[in-house]
Design a protein around this motif. Structure first.
Motif, PDB file in Angstrom:
ATOM      1  N   SER A 192      32.767  63.949  38.309  1.00  0.00           N
ATOM      2  CA  SER A 192      32.273  63.085  37.450  1.00  0.00           C
ATOM      3  C   SER A 192      32.242  63.221  36.130  1.00  0.00           C
ATOM      4  O   SER A 192      32.726  62.492  35.287  1.00  0.00           O
ATOM      5  CB  SER A 192      30.641  62.750  37.981  1.00  0.00           C
ATOM      6  OG  SER A 192      29.939  61.897  37.236  1.00  0.00           O
ATOM      7  N   CYS A 193      31.785  64.404  35.662  1.00  0.00           N
ATOM      8  CA  CYS A 193      31.774  64.728  34.287  1.00  0.00           C
ATOM      9  C   CYS A 193      33.059  65.727  33.742  1.00  0.00           C
ATOM     10  O   CYS A 193      32.978  66.036  32.955  1.00  0.00           O
ATOM     11  CB  CYS A 193      30.390  65.625  33.674  1.00  0.00           C
ATOM     12  SG  CYS A 193      30.072  67.345  34.619  1.00  0.00           S
ATOM     13  N   HIS A 224      24.961  72.423  45.965  1.00  0.00           N
ATOM     14  CA  HIS A 224      26.343  71.647  45.613  1.00  0.00           C
ATOM     15  C   HIS A 224      26.166  70.619  44.773  1.00  0.00           C
ATOM     16  O   HIS A 224      26.709  69.408  44.928  1.00  0.00           O
ATOM     17  CB  HIS A 224      26.931  71.553  46.915  1.00  0.00           C
ATOM     18  CG  HIS A 224      27.238  72.553  47.750  1.00  0.00           C
ATOM     19  ND1 HIS A 224      28.724  73.398  47.422  1.00  0.00           N
ATOM     20  CD2 HIS A 224      26.567  73.309  48.544  1.00  0.00           C
ATOM     21  CE1 HIS A 224      28.768  74.342  48.355  1.00  0.00           C
ATOM     22  NE2 HIS A 224      27.397  74.446  48.740  1.00  0.00           N
ATOM     23  N   VAL A 225      25.075  70.616  43.662  1.00  0.00           N
ATOM     24  CA  VAL A 225      25.038  69.539  42.572  1.00  0.00           C
ATOM     25  C   VAL A 225      25.228  70.191  41.292  1.00  0.00           C
ATOM     26  O   VAL A 225      25.268  71.269  40.877  1.00  0.00           O
ATOM     27  CB  VAL A 225      23.685  69.493  42.773  1.00  0.00           C
ATOM     28  CG1 VAL A 225      23.481  68.206  41.614  1.00  0.00           C
ATOM     29  CG2 VAL A 225      23.228  68.787  43.862  1.00  0.00           C
ATOM     30  N   PHE A 259      28.295  66.784  44.923  1.00  0.00           N
ATOM     31  CA  PHE A 259      29.282  67.266  45.472  1.00  0.00           C
ATOM     32  C   PHE A 259      29.549  66.897  46.959  1.00  0.00           C
ATOM     33  O   PHE A 259      28.471  67.002  47.697  1.00  0.00           O
ATOM     34  CB  PHE A 259      29.912  68.562  45.662  1.00  0.00           C
ATOM     35  CG  PHE A 259      30.448  69.273  44.094  1.00  0.00           C
ATOM     36  CD1 PHE A 259      29.453  69.196  42.989  1.00  0.00           C
ATOM     37  CD2 PHE A 259      32.012  69.118  43.932  1.00  0.00           C
ATOM     38  CE1 PHE A 259      30.100  69.503  41.759  1.00  0.00           C
ATOM     39  CE2 PHE A 259      32.322  69.477  42.748  1.00  0.00           C
ATOM     40  CZ  PHE A 259      31.435  69.812  41.443  1.00  0.00           C
ATOM     41  N   ARG A 260      30.649  66.556  47.791  1.00  0.00           N
ATOM     42  CA  ARG A 260      30.466  66.193  49.255  1.00  0.00           C
ATOM     43  C   ARG A 260      30.587  67.651  49.738  1.00  0.00           C
ATOM     44  O   ARG A 260      31.119  68.355  49.206  1.00  0.00           O
ATOM     45  CB  ARG A 260      31.693  65.416  49.617  1.00  0.00           C
ATOM     46  CG  ARG A 260      31.714  63.895  49.316  1.00  0.00           C
ATOM     47  CD  ARG A 260      32.817  63.363  49.821  1.00  0.00           C
ATOM     48  NE  ARG A 260      32.764  62.052  49.273  1.00  0.00           N
ATOM     49  CZ  ARG A 260      33.672  61.172  49.271  1.00  0.00           C
ATOM     50  NH1 ARG A 260      35.077  61.459  50.064  1.00  0.00           N
ATOM     51  NH2 ARG A 260      33.524  59.678  48.923  1.00  0.00           N
ATOM     52  N   GLU A 279      23.600  58.148  43.515  1.00  0.00           N
ATOM     53  CA  GLU A 279      25.036  57.519  43.568  1.00  0.00           C
ATOM     54  C   GLU A 279      26.110  57.500  44.696  1.00  0.00           C
ATOM     55  O   GLU A 279      27.272  57.337  44.674  1.00  0.00           O
ATOM     56  CB  GLU A 279      25.979  58.643  42.459  1.00  0.00           C
ATOM     57  CG  GLU A 279      25.498  58.355  41.108  1.00  0.00           C
ATOM     58  CD  GLU A 279      25.973  59.144  39.877  1.00  0.00           C
ATOM     59  OE1 GLU A 279      27.253  59.504  40.439  1.00  0.00           O
ATOM     60  OE2 GLU A 279      25.141  59.637  39.000  1.00  0.00           O
ATOM     61  N   ALA A 280      25.546  57.716  45.924  1.00  0.00           N
ATOM     62  CA  ALA A 280      26.201  57.683  47.059  1.00  0.00           C
ATOM     63  C   ALA A 280      26.761  56.132  47.525  1.00  0.00           C
ATOM     64  O   ALA A 280      25.923  55.127  47.145  1.00  0.00           O
ATOM     65  CB  ALA A 280      25.330  57.874  48.419  1.00  0.00           C
TER      66      ALA A 280
END
Lengths: 263, 295
Positions: free
Chosen positions: B38-39, B53-54, B62-63, B228-229
């Motif tokens: 994303s960034c 995992h963020v 993250f997945r 954001e899913a």
């Protein structure tokens, strides 16, 4: 016959549509409109009618007959309000103890901004859940194209029948070919692999009966359906409601049950 | 040994694929750093792990795989898995499906696209299912449908709530109509569980689409979503092709569904366990009791 030929026949322009079946199977038909929360979906016809001497609720997908009506009917692809309208009528059928006939003919639930905004997935999910426990007999007939979730949303029934040249598929053969093989020319092969013909699905026990058709003249189809539906409802009305819903649950429970997986 | 392996030509296609696939195996993060999709900022893998995992910079989720999720949610050592051994077969003899299944098993280290079992969350006994994205994108075939049905039936029999994490590309087309039928089957199991007055909490993660959205994902008593899913019936690409116009930004994301009224709340990973515990307490799910929830 090759699977893709059936696909072409199922989609043929002059094939009778939901409205033709309604006109030929029922008397005293009265159409009722609207989902009572957003609007009325012309791709889904709902109403009441007489099947010989039995009042029934009728839910039929309608794709339209000419350009003008096809646009009006959105080519038979429902928005969420269509599925909600169908469910509203099914709930009323339960209240007044009327059997339900579902006539399936759609290339799929509509994929568009409005459909997603209003919860296409949620509308279909709700139908699947509620139909499973409706306390009146339900018979579904795939009369043309049975397109994935949009068809299944009317297909949770005590018995599911198919016309000889109808198809019922998890995805359109075109979609399958382009997703899996990135090659639209493999549509015919996809149609064969997907096992979407009435004969294939009878062998897989996804459907219970094939209505044979002469695709130039539907008189015999209407006659067979009319008598078949009548007898089917009589048989299921004799069951008590617990048995009826139990049978319906088991009908769908059997697909991929552990016993069949570990065979 | 090393030299031998280095110059050994793969005997067959599968061996070759297996070797290349291992590099991107999500279960063994070999890289020191990962860049956020994303960034685009780099973060240490260890920092990410400690942060659910963020992405610490922008909050992108993250997945992650199903086992990682389980570890974040359930009380330590409380998970008892059920029906781990169920594997798919190629009943329709769909071309290439056997190979796909084999690859998916190697890639994901799982037998199928969902893990089911019982566990404790904040000492509340629950039944749960967690879908696995690395197994054919969590697509629903007969085994996925069967396992989800089994866990709802188990929960019904034992009076347990069900917590379900969804991630899926939809029905698995290689299983044809037998895959579509799983939508009806799982919905029936949810309905029975619901009619018995039991609680079902669905947590939708990126991406939840197609036949899973149109069945058990949208049937929760309470539906949570990760920030954001992507949550959709038809995926954005299909819609763009159908209506031939670009979709607005944020369309079909969790925030959009919240605005339209189709999810109850958006809950970041860092507070998911707390939120689930709170909901279990509010639904008067008893604490303590039998630890052993296996069959």
């Amino acid at each position: 016959m090759e699977a893709y030929k059936r696909v072409a026949l199922a989609r043929k322009k002059n094939r009778p549509t939901g409205q033709d079946f309604i006109d030929n199977l029922f008397t005293d038909f009265i159409e009722v409109h609207g989902d009572r929360s957003f609007g009325d979906d012309p791709a889904m016809i709902t109403g009441l009618g007489m099947l010989i001497d039995m009042p029934v609720t009728i839910i039929a997908q309608e794709r339209g007959k000419n350009t003008k009506t096809r646009i009006k009917r959105n080519f038979g692809s429902s928005h969420p309000e269509g599925y909600r309208k169908a469910l509203r009528q099914m709930k009323l059928a339960e209240k007044f103890n009327r059997p339900i006939v579902c006539l399936i003919d759609t290339s799929g639930a509509f994929c568009g901004i409005g459909a997603e905004e209003r919860g296409q997935g949620q509308a279909i999910a709700k139908n699947l859940m509620e139909m499973m426990s409706l306390k009146v007999p339900i018979l579904s007939v795939v009369i043309g194209e049975g397109g994935s979730g949009g068809a299944l949303a009317l297909g949770v029934a005590d018995e599911v029948w198919m016309l000889e040249n109808a198809i019922y598929s998890v995805i359109s053969p075109e979609g399958c070919a382009s997703i899996l093989w990135k090659d639209a020319s493999k549509t015919k092969e996809a149609a064969r692999c997907l096992k979407l013909t009435a004969q294939d699905l009878l062998e897989l026990e996804v459907i219970d009966k094939i209505i044979s058709e002469n695709h130039r003249d539907f008189k015999n189809v209407y006659r067979e359906l009319k008598i078949g539906l009548y007898k089917g409802f009589q048989k299921n009305q004799a069951l008590d409601t617990d048995q009826l819903t139990q049978n319906r649950y088991q009908r769908f429970r059997k697909y991929g049950a552990i016993e069949s997986l570990t065979e | 040994m090393l030299n031998k392996g280095l110059f050994k030509k793969p005997k067959n296609e599968l061996e070759a694929q297996h070797r290349t696939k291992r590099k991107t195996d999500p279960a063994i993060p070999s890289e020191l750093c990962r860049s956020c999709p994303s960034c685009k900022q780099l973060s240490f893998s260890s920092d990410l792990e400690n942060n659910f995992h963020v992405c610490p910079k922008c909050g992108h989720h993250f997945r992650i795989n199903a086992r990682q999720r389980l570890n974040m949610i359930v009380d330590p050592d409380s998970f008892v898995e059920q029906h781990h051994d169920l594997c798919s077969t190629n009943r329709l003899e769909f071309p290439g499906y056997d190979e796909k299944l084999e690859q998916a098993t190697l890639f994901s280290h799982e037998n199928e696209g969902v893990i089911i079992g019982t566990a404790k969350i904040g000492d509340h006994q629950v039944a749960l299912f967690v879908m696995e994205a690395t197994f054919m994108m969590g697509s629903m075939g007969q085994v996925v449908g069967e396992k989800i049905t089994l866990i709802f039936e188990y929960a019904l029999k034992h009076g347990l709530p069900v917590i379900g994490y969804t991630v899926s590309g939809g029905a698995r087309m290689q299983e044809g109509m037998l895959a579509l039928m799983q939508m009806a089957k799982t919905s029936g199991a949810v309905k029975r569980h619901s009619d018995a007055g039991l609680f079902y909490l669905a947590v939708l993660t990126d991406p939840t689409t197609g036949g899973v959205t149109a069945s058990f994902a949208m049937e929760g008593d309470i539906i949570l979503a990760e920030p954001e899913a992507l949550i959709a019936f038809a995926g954005p690409r299909v819609i763009e092709q159908t209506i031939r116009q670009r979709l607005p930004k944020g369309f079909q994301r969790a925030e959009f569904l919240l605005e339209k009224g189709f999810v109850d709340a958006i809950v970041p990973r860092s507070i998911q366990k707390e939120t689930i515990k709170q909901l279990l307490t509010l639904h008067q799910i008893p604490q303590g009791g039998d630890q052993n929830g296996s069959l």
